[in-house]
Design a protein around this motif. Structure first.
Motif, PDB file in Angstrom:
ATOM      1  N   ARG A   1       0.827  -1.196   0.000  1.00 16.85           N
ATOM      2  CA  ARG A   1       0.000   0.000   0.000  1.00 16.85           C
ATOM      3  C   ARG A   1       0.870   1.257   0.000  1.00 16.85           C
ATOM      4  O   ARG A   1       1.963   1.277   0.572  1.00 16.85           O
ATOM      5  CB  ARG A   1      -0.912   0.033   1.239  1.00 16.85           C
ATOM      6  CG  ARG A   1      -1.973  -1.056   1.255  1.00 16.85           C
ATOM      7  CD  ARG A   1      -3.014  -0.826   0.161  1.00 16.85           C
ATOM      8  NE  ARG A   1      -4.106  -1.782   0.231  1.00 16.85           N
ATOM      9  CZ  ARG A   1      -4.119  -2.951  -0.419  1.00 16.85           C
ATOM     10  NH1 ARG A   1      -3.062  -3.299  -1.145  1.00 16.85           N
ATOM     11  NH2 ARG A   1      -5.151  -3.763  -0.327  1.00 16.85           N
ATOM     12  N   LEU A   2       0.349   2.306  -0.635  1.00 18.99           N
ATOM     13  CA  LEU A   2       1.007   3.606  -0.625  1.00 18.99           C
ATOM     14  C   LEU A   2       0.698   4.315   0.689  1.00 18.99           C
ATOM     15  O   LEU A   2      -0.190   3.896   1.444  1.00 18.99           O
ATOM     16  CB  LEU A   2       0.522   4.426  -1.818  1.00 18.99           C
ATOM     17  CG  LEU A   2       0.808   3.800  -3.197  1.00 18.99           C
ATOM     18  CD1 LEU A   2       0.251   4.687  -4.303  1.00 18.99           C
ATOM     19  CD2 LEU A   2       2.295   3.560  -3.399  1.00 18.99           C
ATOM     20  N   PRO A   3       1.425   5.385   1.011  1.00 11.29           N
ATOM     21  CA  PRO A   3       1.195   6.063   2.296  1.00 11.29           C
ATOM     22  C   PRO A   3      -0.249   6.508   2.519  1.00 11.29           C
ATOM     23  O   PRO A   3      -0.705   6.559   3.664  1.00 11.29           O
ATOM     24  CB  PRO A   3       2.145   7.265   2.215  1.00 11.29           C
ATOM     25  CG  PRO A   3       3.264   6.792   1.343  1.00 11.29           C
ATOM     26  CD  PRO A   3       2.600   5.927   0.308  1.00 11.29           C
ATOM     27  N   ASP A   4      -0.980   6.796   1.435  1.00 13.28           N
ATOM     28  CA  ASP A   4      -2.373   7.214   1.603  1.00 13.28           C
ATOM     29  C   ASP A   4      -3.344   6.040   1.630  1.00 13.28           C
ATOM     30  O   ASP A   4      -4.565   6.224   1.654  1.00 13.28           O
ATOM     31  CB  ASP A   4      -2.782   8.196   0.496  1.00 13.28           C
ATOM     32  CG  ASP A   4      -2.671   7.591  -0.905  1.00 13.28           C
ATOM     33  OD1 ASP A   4      -2.400   6.375  -1.014  1.00 13.28           O
ATOM     34  OD2 ASP A   4      -2.855   8.344  -1.877  1.00 13.28           O
ATOM     35  N   GLY A   5      -2.810   4.799   1.626  1.00 13.65           N
ATOM     36  CA  GLY A   5      -3.650   3.619   1.712  1.00 13.65           C
ATOM     37  C   GLY A   5      -4.040   2.997   0.392  1.00 13.65           C
ATOM     38  O   GLY A   5      -4.623   1.906   0.367  1.00 13.65           O
ATOM     39  N   ARG A   6      -3.730   3.681  -0.708  1.00 17.38           N
ATOM     40  CA  ARG A   6      -4.092   3.129  -2.015  1.00 17.38           C
ATOM     41  C   ARG A   6      -3.225   1.916  -2.347  1.00 17.38           C
ATOM     42  O   ARG A   6      -2.079   1.825  -1.924  1.00 17.38           O
ATOM     43  CB  ARG A   6      -3.918   4.186  -3.110  1.00 17.38           C
ATOM     44  CG  ARG A   6      -4.961   5.286  -3.099  1.00 17.38           C
ATOM     45  CD  ARG A   6      -4.746   6.268  -4.243  1.00 17.38           C
ATOM     46  NE  ARG A   6      -3.472   6.970  -4.106  1.00 17.38           N
ATOM     47  CZ  ARG A   6      -2.499   6.928  -5.026  1.00 17.38           C
ATOM     48  NH1 ARG A   6      -2.650   6.215  -6.128  1.00 17.38           N
ATOM     49  NH2 ARG A   6      -1.383   7.608  -4.826  1.00 17.38           N
TER      50      ARG A   6
ATOM     51  N   TYR B   1       8.670   2.781  -5.316  1.00 20.98           N
ATOM     52  CA  TYR B   1       7.948   3.682  -4.415  1.00 20.98           C
ATOM     53  C   TYR B   1       8.763   4.190  -3.234  1.00 20.98           C
ATOM     54  O   TYR B   1       8.233   4.949  -2.412  1.00 20.98           O
ATOM     55  CB  TYR B   1       6.698   2.970  -3.883  1.00 20.98           C
ATOM     56  CG  TYR B   1       5.663   2.699  -4.947  1.00 20.98           C
ATOM     57  CD1 TYR B   1       4.935   3.739  -5.524  1.00 20.98           C
ATOM     58  CD2 TYR B   1       5.400   1.395  -5.372  1.00 20.98           C
ATOM     59  CE1 TYR B   1       3.977   3.493  -6.501  1.00 20.98           C
ATOM     60  CE2 TYR B   1       4.439   1.141  -6.351  1.00 20.98           C
ATOM     61  CZ  TYR B   1       3.732   2.194  -6.907  1.00 20.98           C
ATOM     62  OH  TYR B   1       2.783   1.959  -7.861  1.00 20.98           O
TER      63      TYR B   1
END
Length: 312
Positions: A28-33, A172
């Motif tokens: 997951r990316l830092p924003d949860g995506r 990432y």
């Protein structure tokens, strides 16, 4: 979103197939995506996975448009590569797609010619076969993975995790990769390479050879300060004849065999006792702790303390 296509060939190793699917799906990316989109692709709808069969949702067309293609290992690494698969991989490489292999998945990549002139790795048990089958490849059996930019290869089993985490970090950054590593209960970077796993309880002894009694004697006297002359005297031959016989029957020299046997015994003691590193070094015949640590790390890729943490 980064698209990863996992290419399932016949006789695919399930562990190798599931590794990138699990690691990339959970990233997951830092924003949860979600960071990655996964496609499982195959030449035919049903794939033989040994203990079971699986149905791939995508055909080879799923490789088109993928940012990364991963080729898991198979349990028949030298099986002929289907022409359609070869064409699809070459076309992907021409488009600039990143292509990676896990374990014996290096063999299908090698069959396309994409690894010619490059450094590559595979499971240590298959490294000799890879080097013999594809002499244009520089095979490194000691590392966990090799990154040639757009072409990457990894060693066996858990090394596929190392490779996936490495690619996540490149895509990432370290923070996202560190989160993915924690989910996999893995360090982001492991010490050493395959060399620490390529071990035996004792150095190989050619059974039935004329050297067998001498090798058994050496194994029993690892703690002694032995010179080449000492070993030749025990064998009742000249040092030149001794070296020739060793090369013929073990593929190495007497002193190299002795050093390797000492490291094997040290590994056993590190795994099974609480003796200090200094004591173990002396027990297996090294004159100083520094000499022992240096030789151990050159042979296994990790320090004695790191080896003990990993395997005791």
């Amino acid at each position: 979103m980064h698209t990863v296509a996992v290419l399932a060939l016949d006789r695919v190793i399930p562990f190798d197939l599931s590794t990138p699917i699990e690691v990339f799906t959970r990233t997951r990316l830092p924003d949860g995506r979600q960071a990655y989109r996964i496609r499982v692709c195959a030449e035919r709808p049903e794939v033989d996975a040994g203990a079971f069969a699986l149905r791939a949702p995508w055909g080879l067309e799923g490789l088109q448009g993928a940012d990364t293609i991963i080729v898991p290992g198979t349990d028949v690494p030298t099986a002929p590569l289907a022409p359609a698969v070869r064409t699809a991989l070459l076309a992907a490489a021409e488009r600039g797609t990143r292509i990676a292999s896990i374990c014996t998945g290096t063999f299908p990549l090698a069959a396309t010619g994409l690894l010619n002139g490059l450094r590559a790795t595979t499971h240590w048990m298959a490294a000799g076969l890879l080097a013999a089958t594809y002499p244009d490849i520089e095979v490194d059996p000691d590392v966990l993975y090799v990154d040639n930019g757009r072409i990457l290869t990894s060693a066996g089993a858990a090394a596929g995790l190392d490779l996936c985490l490495h690619m996540i970090r490149k895509d990432y950054g370290s923070a996202v990769a560190a989160d993915a590593a924690r989910l996999s209960v893995m360090p982001l970077e492991r010490e050493g390479g395959q060399a620490q796993f390529i071990v035996h309880d004792r150095a190989p002894t050619p059974m039935g050879s004329v050297l067998e009694p001498l090798l058994s004697w050496l194994q029993e006297n690892l703690a002694c300060d032995l010179t080449l002359a000492d070993i030749a005297a025990r064998a009742g031959t000249s040092t030149r004849t001794l070296i020739r016989r060793f090369r013929e029957q073990t593929g190495t020299t007497p002193l190299q065999w002795l050093h390797r046997a000492r490291i094997r015994q040290a590994q056993h003691l590190l795994e099974t006792t609480q003796h200090s590193v200094e004591r173990i070094g002396a027990q297996v015949g090294f004159g100083s702790p520094t000499a022992f640590r240096d030789r151990f790390k050159r042979t296994t890729g990790v320090s004695p303390h790191a080896y003990r943490r990993a395997f005791s």
